[in-house]
Design a protein around this motif. Structure first.
Motif, PDB file in Angstrom:
ATOM      1  N   GLU A  79      12.963  14.691   1.379  1.00 39.50           N
ATOM      2  CA  GLU A  79      13.408  15.340   0.153  1.00 39.50           C
ATOM      3  C   GLU A  79      12.699  14.719  -1.052  1.00 39.50           C
ATOM      4  O   GLU A  79      12.270  15.416  -1.976  1.00 39.50           O
ATOM      5  N   GLU A  80      12.576  13.388  -1.030  1.00 39.48           N
ATOM      6  CA  GLU A  80      11.908  12.704  -2.146  1.00 39.48           C
ATOM      7  C   GLU A  80      10.406  13.031  -2.173  1.00 39.48           C
ATOM      8  O   GLU A  80       9.836  13.238  -3.255  1.00 39.48           O
ATOM      9  N   ALA A  81       9.782  13.087  -1.007  1.00 42.66           N
ATOM     10  CA  ALA A  81       8.342  13.389  -0.965  1.00 42.66           C
ATOM     11  C   ALA A  81       8.071  14.775  -1.547  1.00 42.66           C
ATOM     12  O   ALA A  81       7.124  14.959  -2.328  1.00 42.66           O
ATOM     13  N   VAL A  82       8.921  15.744  -1.195  1.00 42.12           N
ATOM     14  CA  VAL A  82       8.745  17.105  -1.717  1.00 42.12           C
ATOM     15  C   VAL A  82       9.003  17.119  -3.229  1.00 42.12           C
ATOM     16  O   VAL A  82       8.273  17.758  -4.001  1.00 42.12           O
ATOM     17  N   ALA A  83      10.015  16.363  -3.657  1.00 39.15           N
ATOM     18  CA  ALA A  83      10.338  16.328  -5.097  1.00 39.15           C
ATOM     19  C   ALA A  83       9.196  15.697  -5.892  1.00 39.15           C
ATOM     20  O   ALA A  83       8.850  16.175  -6.973  1.00 39.15           O
ATOM     21  N   VAL A  84       8.573  14.643  -5.357  1.00 37.88           N
ATOM     22  CA  VAL A  84       7.457  13.981  -6.059  1.00 37.88           C
ATOM     23  C   VAL A  84       6.289  14.966  -6.181  1.00 37.88           C
ATOM     24  O   VAL A  84       5.673  15.112  -7.231  1.00 37.88           O
ATOM     25  N   VAL A 117       7.643   6.532  -9.638  1.00 36.19           N
ATOM     26  CA  VAL A 117       7.990   6.527  -8.209  1.00 36.19           C
ATOM     27  C   VAL A 117       8.160   5.070  -7.781  1.00 36.19           C
ATOM     28  O   VAL A 117       7.253   4.256  -7.950  1.00 36.19           O
ATOM     29  N   TRP A 118       9.321   4.755  -7.234  1.00 28.27           N
ATOM     30  CA  TRP A 118       9.664   3.381  -6.859  1.00 28.27           C
ATOM     31  C   TRP A 118       9.399   3.182  -5.370  1.00 28.27           C
ATOM     32  O   TRP A 118      10.068   3.778  -4.525  1.00 28.27           O
ATOM     33  N   THR A 119       8.428   2.345  -5.064  1.00 23.99           N
ATOM     34  CA  THR A 119       8.088   2.096  -3.655  1.00 23.99           C
ATOM     35  C   THR A 119       7.997   0.584  -3.413  1.00 23.99           C
ATOM     36  O   THR A 119       7.153   0.116  -2.646  1.00 23.99           O
ATOM     37  N   ALA A 120       8.873  -0.159  -4.107  1.00 26.18           N
ATOM     38  CA  ALA A 120       8.757  -1.621  -4.070  1.00 26.18           C
ATOM     39  C   ALA A 120       9.608  -2.244  -2.960  1.00 26.18           C
ATOM     40  O   ALA A 120      10.427  -3.122  -3.202  1.00 26.18           O
ATOM     41  N   GLY A 121       9.409  -1.776  -1.764  1.00 21.85           N
ATOM     42  CA  GLY A 121      10.036  -2.445  -0.621  1.00 21.85           C
ATOM     43  C   GLY A 121      11.373  -1.866  -0.201  1.00 21.85           C
ATOM     44  O   GLY A 121      11.943  -0.994  -0.863  1.00 21.85           O
ATOM     45  N   VAL A 122      11.833  -2.363   0.950  1.00 24.31           N
ATOM     46  CA  VAL A 122      13.084  -1.850   1.531  1.00 24.31           C
ATOM     47  C   VAL A 122      14.005  -3.004   1.900  1.00 24.31           C
ATOM     48  O   VAL A 122      13.568  -4.151   1.998  1.00 24.31           O
ATOM     49  N   LYS A 123      15.272  -2.686   2.084  1.00 22.56           N
ATOM     50  CA  LYS A 123      16.233  -3.676   2.597  1.00 22.56           C
ATOM     51  C   LYS A 123      17.085  -2.992   3.670  1.00 22.56           C
ATOM     52  O   LYS A 123      17.197  -1.761   3.682  1.00 22.56           O
ATOM     53  N   PHE A 178       4.190  10.147   7.668  1.00 22.01           N
ATOM     54  CA  PHE A 178       3.530  11.365   7.185  1.00 22.01           C
ATOM     55  C   PHE A 178       4.039  11.816   5.812  1.00 22.01           C
ATOM     56  O   PHE A 178       3.564  12.835   5.294  1.00 22.01           O
ATOM     57  N   LEU A 179       4.975  11.098   5.225  1.00 21.15           N
ATOM     58  CA  LEU A 179       5.518  11.560   3.935  1.00 21.15           C
ATOM     59  C   LEU A 179       4.441  11.647   2.844  1.00 21.15           C
ATOM     60  O   LEU A 179       4.453  12.591   2.054  1.00 21.15           O
ATOM     61  N   PRO A 180       3.501  10.673   2.766  1.00 22.33           N
ATOM     62  CA  PRO A 180       2.460  10.828   1.741  1.00 22.33           C
ATOM     63  C   PRO A 180       1.663  12.130   1.920  1.00 22.33           C
ATOM     64  O   PRO A 180       1.283  12.765   0.942  1.00 22.33           O
ATOM     65  N   GLU A 181       1.459  12.549   3.168  1.00 23.36           N
ATOM     66  CA  GLU A 181       0.721  13.802   3.399  1.00 23.36           C
ATOM     67  C   GLU A 181       1.575  15.029   3.052  1.00 23.36           C
ATOM     68  O   GLU A 181       1.050  16.080   2.728  1.00 23.36           O
ATOM     69  N   VAL A 182       2.889  14.867   3.162  1.00 20.67           N
ATOM     70  CA  VAL A 182       3.783  15.951   2.727  1.00 20.67           C
ATOM     71  C   VAL A 182       3.680  16.080   1.205  1.00 20.67           C
ATOM     72  O   VAL A 182       3.539  17.174   0.658  1.00 20.67           O
ATOM     73  N   ALA A 183       3.708  14.940   0.516  1.00 21.06           N
ATOM     74  CA  ALA A 183       3.610  14.958  -0.947  1.00 21.06           C
ATOM     75  C   ALA A 183       2.269  15.538  -1.391  1.00 21.06           C
ATOM     76  O   ALA A 183       2.182  16.183  -2.427  1.00 21.06           O
ATOM     77  N   ALA A 184       1.236  15.333  -0.579  1.00 20.36           N
ATOM     78  CA  ALA A 184      -0.092  15.832  -0.940  1.00 20.36           C
ATOM     79  C   ALA A 184      -0.290  17.282  -0.506  1.00 20.36           C
ATOM     80  O   ALA A 184      -1.300  17.892  -0.836  1.00 20.36           O
ATOM     81  N   GLY A 185       0.647  17.825   0.255  1.00 23.81           N
ATOM     82  CA  GLY A 185       0.539  19.220   0.676  1.00 23.81           C
ATOM     83  C   GLY A 185      -0.348  19.435   1.885  1.00 23.81           C
ATOM     84  O   GLY A 185      -0.698  20.568   2.198  1.00 23.81           O
ATOM     85  N   SER A 186      -0.712  18.362   2.600  1.00 26.61           N
ATOM     86  CA  SER A 186      -1.539  18.544   3.804  1.00 26.61           C
ATOM     87  C   SER A 186      -0.680  18.924   5.001  1.00 26.61           C
ATOM     88  O   SER A 186      -1.188  19.443   5.996  1.00 26.61           O
ATOM     89  N   ILE A 187       0.610  18.587   4.937  1.00 31.67           N
ATOM     90  CA  ILE A 187       1.551  18.930   6.019  1.00 31.67           C
ATOM     91  C   ILE A 187       2.789  19.511   5.346  1.00 31.67           C
ATOM     92  O   ILE A 187       3.216  19.019   4.301  1.00 31.67           O
ATOM     93  N   THR A 188       3.372  20.538   5.951  1.00 28.10           N
ATOM     94  CA  THR A 188       4.587  21.090   5.337  1.00 28.10           C
ATOM     95  C   THR A 188       5.788  20.214   5.687  1.00 28.10           C
ATOM     96  O   THR A 188       5.795  19.552   6.735  1.00 28.10           O
ATOM     97  N   ALA A 217      13.630   6.948 -12.243  1.00 29.70           N
ATOM     98  CA  ALA A 217      12.708   6.830 -11.109  1.00 29.70           C
ATOM     99  C   ALA A 217      13.207   7.609  -9.893  1.00 29.70           C
ATOM    100  O   ALA A 217      14.359   8.021  -9.826  1.00 29.70           O
ATOM    101  N   ILE A 218      12.290   7.775  -8.952  1.00 28.65           N
ATOM    102  CA  ILE A 218      12.648   8.403  -7.676  1.00 28.65           C
ATOM    103  C   ILE A 218      12.067   7.527  -6.564  1.00 28.65           C
ATOM    104  O   ILE A 218      11.031   6.880  -6.761  1.00 28.65           O
ATOM    105  N   GLY A 219      12.750   7.480  -5.423  1.00 26.13           N
ATOM    106  CA  GLY A 219      12.239   6.711  -4.288  1.00 26.13           C
ATOM    107  C   GLY A 219      11.254   7.550  -3.488  1.00 26.13           C
ATOM    108  O   GLY A 219      10.948   8.700  -3.838  1.00 26.13           O
ATOM    109  N   PHE A 220      10.758   6.967  -2.409  1.00 22.05           N
ATOM    110  CA  PHE A 220       9.806   7.695  -1.556  1.00 22.05           C
ATOM    111  C   PHE A 220      10.106   7.341  -0.106  1.00 22.05           C
ATOM    112  O   PHE A 220       9.250   6.886   0.625  1.00 22.05           O
TER     113      PHE A 220
END
Ligand SMILES: Cc1cc2nc3c(=O)[nH]c(=O)nc-3n(C[C@H](O)[C@H](O)[C@H](O)COP(=O)(O)OP(=O)(O)OC[C@H]3O[C@@H](n4cnc5c(N)ncnc54)[C@H](O)[C@@H]3O)c2cc1C
Length: 481
Positions: free
Chosen positions: A157-162, A285-291, A71-81, A150-153
């Protein structure tokens, strides 16, 4: 190093509590590392099956809540708090002890972990059974400027910052006349076209367009959203046909795609790509994968060459020869869980698997304690759903049902709200959506939220004395006479 004993099931609140001398344990202690999808679901299920007289369960996490990342993308878009996409451990984990701090070392042969709290000294706790659900971190590269700009996602905290950064840049640009500065402020760059990157880009672009609708000074055509992706396609989790549908829909909205392209540099926000494209962008915004979480490297548990915990389909940790490492379990993004539906492959790092693995892990750990039979984790992908902004989406269900646009978006919301832990969170999120539907989404920027003391600092700074202050004071005194 102080050692704490949690025999009484009471969490150590500080390092002085941590200095309590160890006492023999009355019940076995299960320590769960990480309170995310794996940690929260496995601890809850274990607690359901094991009474407090059967086992003590301790969850260790630096955050006091689990984040439902889809749901983080929806937080960044303001659809969910922001508050509604997290499940607070204290409410979601009844009768489970929680320790807030980072695990900084795992010594399994001594059944011991080191915890470093945000404040105070590190301390150690011991355990009888270990569950590792430490998740993943952003996979970054040594690209000049990346760490600074850059910032991660990956977290709330990062979603709100973006979100705040994008809305703040739009507002600032509306009062800026310098054309180069405006361009830079209104250029938003995303790197990495997997699920997280595409959803984050699509949702925030949609929000940005809604934000400039009634904003004099910024035109829709001024907004520039750019995706840089190393491979020749986006959304590898979807079939090529459906990924291309998403690509063409987003291109129609004006989003710029640079496929088969790498970010070469972004020093001071000046983006340079491997194909020679250059532009300035205030937001990267850096979203190029995880480790896998790198703290695993401090442990004596067997890891594969990608740094993931080696586990069997039963989710027991195992060495290179497949021998079980007693009392150690792992699942989720930090573990290489064999995918029994795709022999030779591992389950992809997603919530769909993590939540289901957690349940099997808990059942198997319970079976180990009670002499029951272990089962193997196998889960056939139910499908993939992605949101591409408000009322837009793409989905494949059960491998064959393809949904585009509004029905896919509805499916995305239904699937994820069902997966969100706790009934109260489900209700809150649904209420958010109804509110947005009735009243339109809120696109106000709380830009100063990330430096809330700035104004107070400025007000508290000693006022600068004007150079001619004494002369002015004398003149004033004479005039008074
Ligand atoms: C933006 C985004 C969108 C996504 N969308 C989807 C989607 O649509 N569908 C889907 O299935 N999956 C999605 N995922 C992936 C999914 O969220 C993860 O795969 C899932 O959360 C993994 O669960 P986990 O328990 O392994 O890790 P997490 O849920 O990340 O939990 C790890 C926990 O470990 C804690 N931790 C970290 N370091 C330490 C430490 N040193 N000591 C103690 N605790 C520590 C963290 O605070 C966290 O609570 C998305 C992820 C992101 C970031």
């Amino acid at each position: 190093m102080p050692q704490t004993d949690l025999t009484s099931d009471t969490p150590a609140q500080n390092s002085s509590a941590a200095a309590i001398a160890p006492r023999p344990r009355k019940v076995p202690r299960i320590v769960v590392l990480g309170g995310g999808s794996v940690g929260l679901y496995s601890a809850r299920r274990l607690r359901k099956r094991l009474g407090r007289r059967d086992a003590a369960i301790v969850v260790v996490d630096p955050r006091p809540y689990m984040t439902y990342a889809p749901f983080l993308p929806e937080v960044a878009a303001g659809s969910i708090t922001d508050r509604d996409v997290v499940a607070p451990h204290r409410r979601a984990l009844k009768h489970v002890d929680t320790l807030q701090g980072k695990v900084t070392k795992i010594t399994h042969r001594e059944r011991k972990i080191e915890i470093t709290p945000e404040e105070g000294d590190p301390y150690e706790i011991t355990y009888d059974h270990l569950v590792v659900g430490l998740g993943s971190v952003a996979r970054t590269l040594p690209i000049p400027g990346l760490a600074e700009q850059a910032i991660g996602f990956k977290n709330v905290e990062e979603a709100v910052a973006v979100r705040n950064q994008i809305l703040n840049r739009i507002n600032l640009a509306s009062s800026t006349w310098d054309p180069d500065l405006r361009k830079r402020m209104l250029t938003f760059t995303f790197v990495g076209g997997g699920f997280a990157g595409i959803e984050a880009l699509a949702e925030t672009e949609d929000m940005a367009r809604a934000a400039v609708k009634n904003l004099p000074g910024v035109d829709q055509s001024d907004l520039r959203f750019v995706m840089i992706e190393g491979s020749d396609r986006i959304l590898p989790e979807l079939t090529l046909e459906m990924a291309n549908y998403a690509l063409s829909e987003m291109k129609k909205r004006g989003i710029e795609f640079h496929l088969s392209t790498f970010l070469s540099s972004c020093v001071d926000g000046h983006v340079v790509t491997s194909t020679g494209v250059e532009f300035d962008s205030d937001t990267i915004v850096w979203t190029a994968g995880v480790k896998a979480n790198p703290v695993l490297a401090t442990s004596d548990l067997p890891l594969d060459r990608m740094g993931r915990l080696q586990v069997l389909p039963t989710l027991q940790v195992a060495d290179d020869d497949g021998n079980v490492v007693a009392d150690a379990w792992g699942a989720g993004d930090c573990a290489a869980v064999p995918d029994l539906y795709n022999p030779g492959a591992f389950c992809p790092p997603n919530a769909q698997h993590a939540i289901r693995e957690a349940k099997v892990l808990a059942d198997n750990l319970y079976a180990t304690l009670t002499g029951g039979k272990l089962e193997e984790y196998s889960h056939k992908n139910l499908g993939t759903v992605a949101s591409l902004g408000l009322h837009k989406g793409v989905a494949i269900l059960f491998g064959k049902i393809k949904l585009r646009g509004f029905p896919a978006w509805v499916m995305h919301r239904m699937y994820h709200v069902a997966a969100m832990p706790t009934a109260s969170r489900k209700i809150r999120i649904t209420t958010n959506w109804v509110g947005t539907w009735l009243l339109r989404r809120e696109v106000v920027s709380l830009g100063s939220i990330h430096d809330p003391r700035a104004e107070f600092r400025a007000a508290s700074a000693p006022a600068a004395k004007p150079k001619d202050a004494p002369a002015a004071a004398n003149a004033e005194a004479k005039a008074d006479k």
